[in-house]
Write a protein that holds these residues in place. Structure first.
Motif, PDB file in Angstrom:
ATOM      1  N   GLY A 266      56.881  53.531  49.531  1.00 38.86           N
ATOM      2  CA  GLY A 266      56.870  53.437  48.082  1.00 38.86           C
ATOM      3  C   GLY A 266      56.539  52.053  47.562  1.00 38.86           C
ATOM      4  O   GLY A 266      56.560  51.819  46.348  1.00 38.86           O
ATOM      5  N   ARG A 267      56.210  51.118  48.477  1.00 36.12           N
ATOM      6  CA  ARG A 267      55.868  49.751  48.061  1.00 36.12           C
ATOM      7  C   ARG A 267      54.356  49.634  47.902  1.00 36.12           C
ATOM      8  O   ARG A 267      53.611  49.969  48.828  1.00 36.12           O
ATOM      9  CB  ARG A 267      56.375  48.730  49.083  1.00 36.12           C
ATOM     10  N   PRO A 268      53.881  49.121  46.777  1.00 33.06           N
ATOM     11  CA  PRO A 268      52.429  49.000  46.570  1.00 33.06           C
ATOM     12  C   PRO A 268      51.805  48.045  47.581  1.00 33.06           C
ATOM     13  O   PRO A 268      52.397  47.033  47.951  1.00 33.06           O
ATOM     14  CB  PRO A 268      52.314  48.444  45.156  1.00 33.06           C
ATOM     15  N   HIS A 269      50.595  48.351  47.994  1.00 29.05           N
ATOM     16  CA  HIS A 269      49.834  47.449  48.847  1.00 29.05           C
ATOM     17  C   HIS A 269      49.175  46.386  47.959  1.00 29.05           C
ATOM     18  O   HIS A 269      48.833  46.661  46.802  1.00 29.05           O
ATOM     19  CB  HIS A 269      48.762  48.221  49.614  1.00 29.05           C
ATOM     20  N   PRO A 270      48.976  45.151  48.483  1.00 24.48           N
ATOM     21  CA  PRO A 270      48.309  44.123  47.664  1.00 24.48           C
ATOM     22  C   PRO A 270      46.935  44.530  47.160  1.00 24.48           C
ATOM     23  O   PRO A 270      46.501  44.045  46.102  1.00 24.48           O
ATOM     24  CB  PRO A 270      48.226  42.920  48.619  1.00 24.48           C
ATOM     25  N   CYS A 271      46.251  45.402  47.886  1.00 28.26           N
ATOM     26  CA  CYS A 271      44.927  45.866  47.447  1.00 28.26           C
ATOM     27  C   CYS A 271      45.032  47.268  46.853  1.00 28.26           C
ATOM     28  O   CYS A 271      44.302  48.188  47.235  1.00 28.26           O
ATOM     29  CB  CYS A 271      43.940  45.861  48.613  1.00 28.26           C
ATOM     30  N   ASP A 272      45.933  47.435  45.906  1.00 27.32           N
ATOM     31  CA  ASP A 272      46.078  48.745  45.275  1.00 27.32           C
ATOM     32  C   ASP A 272      45.156  48.857  44.065  1.00 27.32           C
ATOM     33  O   ASP A 272      44.347  47.957  43.775  1.00 27.32           O
ATOM     34  CB  ASP A 272      47.535  49.005  44.905  1.00 27.32           C
ATOM     35  N   ALA A 273      45.276  49.950  43.339  1.00 24.00           N
ATOM     36  CA  ALA A 273      44.392  50.181  42.194  1.00 24.00           C
ATOM     37  C   ALA A 273      44.579  49.129  41.114  1.00 24.00           C
ATOM     38  O   ALA A 273      43.622  48.754  40.429  1.00 24.00           O
ATOM     39  CB  ALA A 273      44.632  51.582  41.630  1.00 24.00           C
ATOM     40  N   ALA A 274      45.810  48.617  40.949  1.00 20.34           N
ATOM     41  CA  ALA A 274      46.056  47.603  39.923  1.00 20.34           C
ATOM     42  C   ALA A 274      45.310  46.312  40.245  1.00 20.34           C
ATOM     43  O   ALA A 274      44.736  45.672  39.354  1.00 20.34           O
ATOM     44  CB  ALA A 274      47.554  47.341  39.793  1.00 20.34           C
ATOM     45  N   PHE A 275      45.311  45.911  41.527  1.00 19.78           N
ATOM     46  CA  PHE A 275      44.545  44.723  41.924  1.00 19.78           C
ATOM     47  C   PHE A 275      43.049  44.965  41.698  1.00 19.78           C
ATOM     48  O   PHE A 275      42.331  44.086  41.198  1.00 19.78           O
ATOM     49  CB  PHE A 275      44.808  44.390  43.389  1.00 19.78           C
ATOM     50  N   ALA A 276      42.576  46.138  42.061  1.00 16.07           N
ATOM     51  CA  ALA A 276      41.160  46.457  41.889  1.00 16.07           C
ATOM     52  C   ALA A 276      40.771  46.470  40.423  1.00 16.07           C
ATOM     53  O   ALA A 276      39.634  46.109  40.066  1.00 16.07           O
ATOM     54  CB  ALA A 276      40.842  47.799  42.542  1.00 16.07           C
TER      55      ALA A 276
END
Length: 292
Positions: A266-276
Motif C-alpha cells: 500500500g506504499r506508493p512507489h517513487p515513480c508512481d502516477a503522481a510523480f509522472a
C-alpha cells in the motif's frame, strides 16, 4: 497477479510482452490492441489470450501494463483504475496536464497501485547511483544529455506518429527528469527553453534546493553523436552517471516487482502516477516557452 497488456507496437513486443512472460510471479493473462491482427500475433508468440474488447480484458485481470501512445494511454489508464485495476504505465504519463490529472485522480479515488516505467530508474546501476548522489549535499548544478537518432538512423520507433509530433522533449525528456529530480529536488522554475537543430531542445531548470540544471534532448542527432549522460557538480566534486549494459526487459521486470510491492504494502512507489504527472507539468511549461 494477472496482468493484461494493452498495446502491440514495437515497445510492447520488445519490452512489455517478454517481461510479463518471464516474470515468475505474474500470469500474463492476455493482450488487447487497436489492431486485432497484431494483438493476435503478440498473444500467440507468448502463449496467452487475445482480447477483442478492452473491457473484457479489464474484467479478467488484476492489473494492466500499457504500451501505447501517451494520449491513448492516459484515457485507458484512468478507465482501468476506475475498474479497480493496478497500473504499470509507460512514460510520458500523458502529454497534457488535464489527462495526467485524470489518471492520478482515478488512482487516488480507487486506491490502486501505479508504477510508471521510467526506464533509467529501474536499471540497477543507475538506481544505485541516484540513491548515492541524492544523499550528497551541496550540488551546484546538473547537466543531462539524451541524444537519440530515432529519425536519423535505424530505429523501430522512426514511424511513431506521436514522437514525430511531440519530439525529443516528450520522448526522452522524461528520462532526464527522472534522474535529476530525485537528486536535485523539485523544479521551482522552468527558466528557459530553446530550439536546436532538428527536434533538439535545450531546457534550463531551477530547483528548490538552489541548484540549477540543463537538459539537451534530441531524437534527430547524428547516429555517431547519439548517447545519454548526466553530470553533477557541487561542493564535493563531480559525479557522472555510469553506463549500464542492462536492457529494457530486466528493467521492466523490476518495474513489475515494484508494482507487486506497492500492491502488497500500500506504499506508493517513487515513480508512481503522481510523480509522472509532475514530469508532465514540467514538460508542459517547457513546451509553452518553446512555442513563444
Amino acid at each position: 497477479m494477472r496482468i493484461g497488456l494493452l498495446g502491440t507496437g514495437p515497445w510492447a513486443r520488445m519490452a512489455h510482452a517478454p517481461a510479463l512472460s518471464a516474470h515468475p510471479d505474474v500470469d500474463f493473462a492476455g493482450v488487447w490492441g487497436r489492431r486485432p491482427d497484431a494483438a493476435k500475433e503478440v498473444a500467440d508468440e507468448h502463449g496467452t489470450r487475445v482480447y477483442d474488447d478492452v473491457d473484457a480484458l479489464l474484467a479478467d485481470v488484476d492489473a494492466v501494463a500499457v504500451a501505447l501512445p501517451p494520449g491513448v494511454q492516459a484515457d485507458l489508464a484512468a478507465r482501468a483504475a476506475r475498474a479497480g485495476r493496478h497500473l504499470l504505465l509507460d512514460k510520458p504519463l500523458a502529454t497534457t496536464v488535464e489527462q495526467g490529472r485524470a489518471v492520478v485522480e482515478a488512482v487516488r479515488e480507487t486506491g490502486v497501485a501505479s508504477v510508471v516505467f521510467f526506464t533509467s530508474r529501474f536499471l540497477t546501476e543507475t538506481e544505485a547511483w541516484i540513491t548515492e548522489q541524492a544523499s550528497v549535499d551541496g550540488w551546484f548544478t546538473g547537466r543531462a544529455e539524451w541524444l537519440g537518432s530515432v529519425f536519423t538512423g535505424e530505429s523501430p520507433f522512426s514511424d511513431s506518429p506521436w514522437r514525430r509530433e511531440k519530439g525529443a522533449l516528450w520522448d526522452v525528456g522524461p528520462h532526464a527528469l527522472s534522474v535529476l529530480l530525485p537528486i536535485l529536488g523539485e523544479v521551482r522554475e522552468v527558466a528557459a527553453a530553446a530550439h536546436g537543430p532538428g527536434d533538439t531542445v535545450h531546457v534550463v531548470l531551477r530547483h528548490a534546493s538552489g541548484a540549477s540544471s540543463t537538459l539537451t534532448l534530441s531524437l534527430t542527432a547524428p547516429p555517431a553523436a547519439a548517447g545519454a549522460g548526466v553530470e553533477l557538480r557541487g561542493a564535493g566534486g563531480v559525479a557522472r552517471l555510469p553506463e549500464s549494459s542492462e536492457g529494457a526487459v530486466p528493467a521492466l521486470i523490476r518495474a513489475t516487482d515494484a508494482l507487486l510491492t506497492a500492491t502488497r504494502t500500500g506504499r506508493p512507489h517513487p515513480c508512481d502516477a503522481a510523480f509522472a504527472l509532475r514530469v508532465t507539468e514540467i514538460l508542459t511549461e517547457a513546451e509553452a516557452l518553446l512555442e513563444r
